[in-house]
Motif scaffolding. Structure first.
Motif, short mmCIF file in Angstrom:
data_model
loop_
_atom_site.label_atom_id
_atom_site.label_comp_id
_atom_site.label_asym_id
_atom_site.label_seq_id
_atom_site.Cartn_x
_atom_site.Cartn_y
_atom_site.Cartn_z
N GLU A 69 -17.93 2.21 -1.65
CA GLU A 69 -15.92 1.69 -2.62
C GLU A 69 -15.19 1.16 -1.58
OE1 GLU A 69 -16.78 0.69 -5.76
OE2 GLU A 69 -18.66 1.29 -5.83
N PHE A 70 -13.80 0.63 -2.09
CA PHE A 70 -13.13 0.14 -1.62
C PHE A 70 -11.28 0.67 -2.46
CE2 PHE A 70 -15.74 -2.01 1.35
CZ PHE A 70 -15.61 -1.77 2.04
N ALA A 71 -11.19 1.61 -1.89
CA ALA A 71 -9.73 2.46 -2.22
C ALA A 71 -8.43 1.24 -2.23
CB ALA A 71 -8.90 3.27 -2.86
N ARG A 72 -7.36 0.97 -2.29
CA ARG A 72 -6.08 0.65 -1.60
C ARG A 72 -4.98 1.31 -2.28
NH1 ARG A 72 -8.33 -2.92 1.51
NH2 ARG A 72 -9.74 -4.36 0.97
N PRO A 73 -3.93 1.68 -1.43
CA PRO A 73 -3.03 2.40 -2.12
C PRO A 73 -2.50 2.04 -2.96
CG PRO A 73 -2.99 1.94 0.27
CD PRO A 73 -3.83 1.46 -0.69
#
Length: 371
Positions: A367-371
């Motif tokens: 899974e990808f999380a952006r700031p």
């Protein structure tokens, strides 16, 4: 192909702290090592993690956080963020991506269930760096065991030594953490990997219970004891060892019950022998006997385990080295792997293979999380 600066975070089954490593990699076969550091957990937090394993048994769906697990997940994430900031304050490296493993509290592949505590979205917010997390779930969704994930990185390390080791293939990487796993790297083709049995976890539990210390530092306790063969055999009779891979273990799948009433040093020495012999038994499930074993993880610092491995490997005309003999840092191999896997995930490259986890086809994940 350009290199990405990535940071890998690992809090393993030994539950002793956070390993952080920075790599520059293309996610294929180019790896350049950056700074690394270990941030130990205090005794109270280690106890809290150990207790969470019992609470996690209630989980039926991977999103559930019964009892104190939601608060613990936040604390784990905040501790990781603090560790990241501490390391980055001492280096000029600027990671473009973080690979976040989290803390495994439940692994039940037979139920398609694996749970790692760690909030990737929160970590991205706290650090200001994009985060790849939850890298095991997609493998399970495609029929895999969700573990081990490090083999893709082991194969890349082996490729970096292809010319030097061309007469030593097949080679096997051994990671001895709380649980031990191997990666078999053939001359050509995908790696083969599986968990082999208890690594340091039972030794840690034994010396904590009987000696009041968190681990057998340098194998000193075990070095004063002897191997109780009947106890070793009780462990090795577990049906797990007869199964071919892919296969994976939860930290609680093996217990101290089979050890019996031994004194402190005999128990530690016997469990070291269990760790080594269970690794050596993995040869029964490999296409060829390896010529070279490379030992990584905390267990390589226990001279009793390494000595037993060398004796057993010699009987198979194989050599045993530790990661440092190959120019690597065996303390941070898993953290490095999580950095490498984050880059592969960002590029949509496979993290796992049918021969490593049992997935139906090579599959990416995360899974990808952006700031």
């Amino acid at each position: 192909m350009s290199l990405t600066v990535a940071m890998g975070l690992m809090s393993g089954t030994s539950m002793d702290g956070i390993d952080i490593a920075i790599l520059r990699t293309d996610g294929v076969d180019r790896v350049e090592f950056g700074p690394a550091a270990f941030f130990p957990y205090d005794a109270e937090f280690r106890w809290k993690l150990a207790q969470s394993l019992e609470t996690a048994k209630q989980i039926q769906h991977r999103e559930e956080r019964p009892g104190n697990l939601e608060a613990l997940e936040r604390e784990i994430t905040e501790r990781h963020a603090d560790a990241i900031k501490s390391l980055l304050s001492k280096t000029s490296e600027h990671p473009e991506l973080i690979g976040f493993h989290g803390q495994t509290v439940l692994h039940r592949p037979q139920n398609t269930l694996t749970v790692q505590l760690g909030d990737g979205e929160l970590l991205a917010h706290l650090t200001g760096i994009p985060v790849v997390y939850d890298m095991r779930a997609n493998d399970m969704a495609h029929g895999g065991q969700g573990a081990p994930l490090v083999p893709a990185y082991h194969a890349a390390l082996a490729r970096s030594k292809a010319a030097e080791w061309r007469d030593l293939y097949p080679v096997v990487f051994v990671n001895i953490g709380g649980i031990s796993n191997i990666t078999y790297v053939p001359t050509a083709g995908d790696p083969i990997a599986f968990d082999t049995g208890p690594g340091n976890a039972l030794i840690d539990q034994w010396v904590a219970r009987e000696g009041g210390v968190p681990f057998d530092d340098g194998g000193r306790i075990a070095s004063e004891g002897g191997i109780i063969e009947t106890a070793v055999e009780r462990y090795l009779q577990n049906p797990f060892f007869a199964r071919s891979g892919p296969k994976s273990l939860d930290r609680l799948d093996f217990t101290l019950d089979q050890l019996g009433a031994l004194d402190l040093s005999d128990g530690a020495r016997t469990l070291a022998a269990v760790s080594a012999r269970s690794i050596l038994k993995a040869v029964d499930h490999l296409p060829e006997k390896p010529k070279l074993w490379i030992i990584c993880g905390g267990g390589r610092k226990n001279p009793n385990i390494v000595a037993d491995l060398r004796v057993g490997a010699a009987l198979q005309n194989a050599e045993v080295i530790v990661a440092e003999d190959a120019g690597w840092n065996g303390d941070f191999t898993e953290a490095e792997a999580w950095a490498y896997l984050a880059v592969r995930a960002a590029k949509g490259l496979p993290l796992t293979y049918p021969s490593t986890t049992g997935c139906r086809a090579p599959v990416s994940g995360g899974e990808f999380a952006r700031p």
